[in-house]
Design a protein around this motif. Structure first.
Motif, PDB file in Angstrom:
ATOM      1  N   GLY A   1       0.788  -1.227   0.000  1.00  0.00           N
ATOM      2  CA  GLY A   1       0.000   0.000   0.000  1.00  0.00           C
ATOM      3  C   GLY A   1       0.818   1.273   0.000  1.00  0.00           C
ATOM      4  N   PHE A   2       2.151   1.138  -0.010  1.00  0.00           N
ATOM      5  CA  PHE A   2       3.019   2.310   0.039  1.00  0.00           C
ATOM      6  C   PHE A   2       3.967   2.357  -1.149  1.00  0.00           C
ATOM      7  CE2 PHE A   2       6.846   4.578   1.618  1.00  0.00           C
ATOM      8  CZ  PHE A   2       6.249   5.793   1.937  1.00  0.00           C
ATOM      9  N   GLY A   3       4.607   1.226  -1.452  1.00  0.00           N
ATOM     10  CA  GLY A   3       5.516   1.173  -2.586  1.00  0.00           C
ATOM     11  C   GLY A   3       6.816   0.483  -2.233  1.00  0.00           C
TER      12      GLY A   3
ATOM     13  N   PRO B   1      -0.535  10.905   5.128  1.00  0.00           N
ATOM     14  CA  PRO B   1      -0.803   9.956   6.201  1.00  0.00           C
ATOM     15  C   PRO B   1      -0.136   8.601   5.940  1.00  0.00           C
ATOM     16  CG  PRO B   1      -2.821  11.084   5.559  1.00  0.00           C
ATOM     17  CD  PRO B   1      -1.765  11.463   4.556  1.00  0.00           C
ATOM     18  N   GLY B   2       0.514   8.093   6.970  1.00  0.00           N
ATOM     19  CA  GLY B   2       1.138   6.785   6.886  1.00  0.00           C
ATOM     20  C   GLY B   2       2.580   6.786   6.403  1.00  0.00           C
ATOM     21  N   TRP B   3       3.076   7.922   5.880  1.00  0.00           N
ATOM     22  CA  TRP B   3       4.435   7.961   5.352  1.00  0.00           C
ATOM     23  C   TRP B   3       5.472   7.760   6.450  1.00  0.00           C
ATOM     24  CZ3 TRP B   3       6.684  10.299   0.549  1.00  0.00           C
ATOM     25  CH2 TRP B   3       5.819  10.161  -0.536  1.00  0.00           C
TER      26      TRP B   3
ATOM     27  N   ASP C   1       9.657   4.249  -4.629  1.00  0.00           N
ATOM     28  CA  ASP C   1       9.408   4.103  -6.066  1.00  0.00           C
ATOM     29  C   ASP C   1      10.309   5.035  -6.871  1.00  0.00           C
ATOM     30  OD1 ASP C   1       7.484   2.193  -5.460  1.00  0.00           O
ATOM     31  OD2 ASP C   1       5.843   3.631  -5.482  1.00  0.00           O
ATOM     32  N   ALA C   2      11.597   5.052  -6.530  1.00  0.00           N
ATOM     33  CA  ALA C   2      12.667   5.778  -7.226  1.00  0.00           C
ATOM     34  C   ALA C   2      12.673   7.284  -6.979  1.00  0.00           C
ATOM     35  CB  ALA C   2      12.640   5.498  -8.730  1.00  0.00           C
TER      36      ALA C   2
END
Length: 199
Positions: free
Chosen positions: A18-20, A125-127, A81-82
């Motif tokens: 869900g984040f990467g 949120p969530g990072w 994601d780069a």
């Protein structure tokens, strides 16, 4: 910014559902792309506790070039994601001023973590949880350490609250002594120590 992520091999890579895909790789202090990103972050008012406000790009590059010569202190870019999303510094507490302020245990490692500023879309949120989780995985699994120590400035309420929300335990408030060496000057700092042990 994808060119930034291809400069060197990953020290750690993890897919967060869900984040990467999150990669931690050494900062390349002589690479224009890396220093451009880091200088943009550390020069912002929100990063004032990082101690680099007002420094030129070349001064920031010099700091990280010096760090790159050390065996005890390391700088990394964290990429999602780069795309660069954080600056991570790790260090041996026994080779740092924080080691004068608490009883260092075998397996301890110190970290400094600077999250990239939020973009035009605002909060993420969530990072923080995702990134701190990957950093913990890196230091505990990849590096094999037993405990993390952080030393945010006592005035940096946001950073302290962020670490405590992520499971760190508050330690004592200490005064980190001034460092005045030919290659580096760091002023005295009142810091809130906090610790996270491997589960």
């Amino acid at each position: 910014m994808s060119e930034v992520s291809e400069l060197s091999e990953s020290a750690h890579e993890e897919v967060v559902e869900g984040f990467g895909t999150v990669r931690i790789r050494p900062l390349a202090p002589h690479a224009d792309a890396d220093i451009e990103v880091v200088h943009g972050w550390v020069g912002q008012e929100r990063a004032s506790f990082w101690g680099m406000n007002g420094l030129t790009r070349d001064q920031v590059a010099g700091i990280y070039a010096h760090m790159d010569t050390l065996d005890t202190h390391h700088a990394h870019l964290v990429l999602r994601d780069a795309v660069p999303v954080a600056l991570l510094q790790t260090y041996e507490p026994t080779a740092d001023r924080v080691g004068e302020c608490y009883d260092v245990l075998p397996g301890d490692i110190g970290i400094h973590l600077l999250l990239a500023p939020a973009g035009p879309e605002g909060g993420r949120p969530g990072w923080t949880s995702a990134l701190v989780g990957v950093v913990a995985s890196y230091v505990f699994r990849t590096l094999g350490r037993r405990r993390v120590v952080v030393d945010p400035d006592v005035r940096n309420d946001k950073a302290i609250a962020r670490f405590l929300r992520q499971g760190f335990t508050a330690g004592p408030v200490v005064v980190l002594p001034e460092v005045d060496l030919p290659d580096v000057y760091i002023p005295e700092k009142r810091a809130q120590l906090a610790f996270l042990s491997r589960g």
